[in-house]
Scaffold this active site. Structure first.
Site, mmCIF file in Angstrom:
data_model
loop_
_atom_site.group_PDB
_atom_site.id
_atom_site.type_symbol
_atom_site.label_atom_id
_atom_site.label_comp_id
_atom_site.label_asym_id
_atom_site.label_seq_id
_atom_site.Cartn_x
_atom_site.Cartn_y
_atom_site.Cartn_z
ATOM 1 N N HIS A 160 0.772 -0.867 0.105
ATOM 2 C CA HIS A 160 -0.017 -0.049 0.289
ATOM 3 C C HIS A 160 0.781 1.003 0.030
ATOM 4 O O HIS A 160 0.428 2.583 -0.198
ATOM 5 C CB HIS A 160 -1.004 -0.354 0.951
ATOM 6 C CG HIS A 160 -2.202 0.741 1.401
ATOM 7 N ND1 HIS A 160 -1.972 1.420 1.759
ATOM 8 C CD2 HIS A 160 -3.207 0.802 0.584
ATOM 9 C CE1 HIS A 160 -3.050 3.102 1.775
ATOM 10 N NE2 HIS A 160 -4.194 2.095 0.732
ATOM 11 N N LYS A 218 3.649 4.068 -1.625
ATOM 12 C CA LYS A 218 3.490 5.529 -2.554
ATOM 13 C C LYS A 218 4.867 6.155 -2.753
ATOM 14 O O LYS A 218 5.048 7.653 -2.094
ATOM 15 C CB LYS A 218 2.423 6.183 -2.385
ATOM 16 C CG LYS A 218 1.217 5.297 -2.071
ATOM 17 C CD LYS A 218 0.255 5.721 -1.303
ATOM 18 C CE LYS A 218 -0.981 5.181 -0.595
ATOM 19 N NZ LYS A 218 -1.443 3.921 -1.351
ATOM 20 N N ASP A 229 18.036 8.994 -7.198
ATOM 21 C CA ASP A 229 19.642 9.198 -7.166
ATOM 22 C C ASP A 229 20.389 8.525 -5.312
ATOM 23 O O ASP A 229 21.291 8.887 -5.377
ATOM 24 C CB ASP A 229 20.586 10.728 -7.356
ATOM 25 C CG ASP A 229 20.006 10.644 -9.045
ATOM 26 O OD1 ASP A 229 19.909 8.991 -9.664
ATOM 27 O OD2 ASP A 229 20.081 11.161 -9.145
#
Length: 208
Positions: free
Chosen positions: A176, A178, A183
């Site tokens: 779930h 996000k 880099d």
């Protein structure tokens, strides 16, 4: 779908707490048994009156002014807030159009690596940007949720065809989160899936 239909389906998808005008708790984690104990999520606590003030302004638009979704105002002074040895910028959907204005440039300007753990990733231009990054030598690795892939909207096959390794989280819980890491030094997190609905319709927040 037309904009009116999409607006009717809009979610207040934020997940944040503001405590004592000093602490902010936010991320991808719903306050539910599944998200708190079972699903893969990210949560962060920030101690900063300045950050808390930004979130409070967004909260008050919704709570006091009854402004949601595209009725809200775009907040100012939400970027490059000093935090320990770094900086944090905060973006609220839908007014900030964060995927177009922030995430796509981060992908396009990455030189070494892009590592993503994302519940929903359907934004076509972002998919193309990731493939372009892979083609110029950036180490791109992605984890997607298994239930999302089973829905039939996931771009995993297109990404894999381009040589990008995509892991499907197919355990009994959900991925779930996000999150993305660019880099090895820039992190994005919050409630915002990488979808057009999250960018242009829902109430969402993202930290960079």
């Amino acid at each position: 779908e037309d904009k009116f239909t999409r607006a009717k389906q809009a979610l207040m998808h934020d997940k944040f707490f503001i405590v004592d005008d000093k602490y902010v708790w936010t991320g991808s984690t719903n306050v539910s048994a599944a998200c708190m104990t079972f699903n893969a999520n990210t949560a962060i606590t920030i101690v900063s009156p300045e950050v808390a003030n930004v979130y409070k302004k967004e909260f008050e638009q919704m709570y006091l002014q009854d402004k949601f979704h595209n009725e809200k105002d775009l907040l100012s002074n939400t970027e490059n807030i000093s935090l320990n040895k770094g900086k944090v910028s905060i973006y609220f959907s839908p007014k900030a159009e964060v995927l177009t204005n922030q995430i796509r440039p981060l992908i396009q300007n990455s030189k070494e690596s892009i590592h993503i753990a994302m519940y929903y990733l359907t934004h076509r231009r972002i998919v193309d940007d990731l493939i372009d990054a892979k083609n110029r030598g950036v180490d791109v690795k992605i984890i997607l949720d298994g239930s999302f892939v089973r829905d039939g909207y996931a771009p995993h096959e297109k990404l894999r065809d381009a040589g990008i390794p995509v892991k499907i989280e197919n355990w009994r819980s959900k991925l779930h989160s996000k999150n993305a890491i660019f880099d090895g030094k820039i992190v994005t997190l919050g409630s915002t899936n990488w979808t057009s609905t999250a960018e242009l319709v829902n109430d969402e927040n993202m930290l960079i």
